[in-house]
Design an enzyme around this catalytic site. Structure first.
Site, short mmCIF file in Angstrom:
data_model
loop_
_atom_site.label_atom_id
_atom_site.label_comp_id
_atom_site.label_asym_id
_atom_site.label_seq_id
_atom_site.Cartn_x
_atom_site.Cartn_y
_atom_site.Cartn_z
N ASP A 1 -4.47 7.65 -6.93
CA ASP A 1 -4.69 8.32 -6.06
C ASP A 1 -4.30 10.34 -6.65
O ASP A 1 -6.21 10.35 -6.53
CB ASP A 1 -3.19 8.61 -4.97
N ARG B 1 3.11 -5.78 1.76
CA ARG B 1 2.26 -6.27 0.66
C ARG B 1 1.76 -7.38 0.82
O ARG B 1 0.87 -7.66 -0.26
CB ARG B 1 2.81 -6.10 -1.01
#
Ligand code: 5GP
Ligand code: MG
Length: 179
Positions: free
Chosen positions: A107, A169
């Site tokens: 990111d 997840r």
């Protein structure tokens, strides 16, 4: 599933598992060729990278391949940066080895920058970075990414190993936050 709800937030389907599988297969093929003589040590950065690692490593055929599952622990210290990074779970010798870091997502690049600084102190032969997802518009700390999977906009995603507060997840597809 077109949408999922995690805690109080709604996420919509963004990318099907098959598309992601194909990107990982291509990445594995490239690595098999480029790293064939390097006896690489893959470093899977937990938790997020567990699924990416599993999918990729099944397709790696390089002799001498090893995998280590590690976790980054940050804590404040008296260091000038105010933050010290430690890798938990790393048992293998890094010196003089070709290291392939497997990340779920890059990111801002902050975590990867710290990890690189930590690993470089241990004198590896070479450090290679592979990430399944990356957000070029979010980069604050530019780092050289050798294997870039799927480019994303500045949106928050879950699934494929990535979580929102511990949930999500397990989904093989990628979902994006509904704003
Ligand atoms: P960085 O900003 O240091 O590059 O990213 C740090 C961490 O933030 C990533 O390893 C990941 O755990 C988390 N992260 C960044 N973007 C996302 C996202 O879109 N979804 C999820 N679930 N986690 C993210
Ligand atoms: Mg991560």
């Amino acid at each position: 599933m077109g949408k999922i709800v995690l805690h109080d937030k709604e996420f919509r389907l963004f990318m099907k598992a098959e598309k992601i599988d194909q990107v990982i297969t291509n990445m594995a093929e490239e690595m098999n060729e480029a790293l064939k003589n390097s006896s690489p040590l893959f470093l899977s950065i937990l938790n997020g990278s567990f699924m990416f690692t599993s999918d990729l490593i099944k397709q790696i055929t390089i002799p001498g391949t090893q995998i280590s599952f590690v976790k980054i622990a940050s804590y404040c210290g008296t260091h000038s940066t105010g933050e010290i990074q430690e890798l938990i779970g790393l048992k293998e010798e890094i010196r003089n080895r070709t290291i392939v870091i497997l990340e779920d997502i890059i990111d801002s690049g902050r975590s990867m920058k710290h990890l690189l600084e930590y690993l470089k102190q241990k004198s590896p032969k070479k450090i290679i970075i592979a990430t399944l997802f990356y957000k070029p518009k979010a980069i604050v700390y530019p780092i050289p990414i050798d294997y870039k999977g799927i480019e994303l906009e500045n949106d928050f995603v879950v699934g494929r190993g990535l979580d929102f507060d511990g949930l999500g997840r397990n989904y093989p597809d990628l979902y994006i936050l509904n704003k």
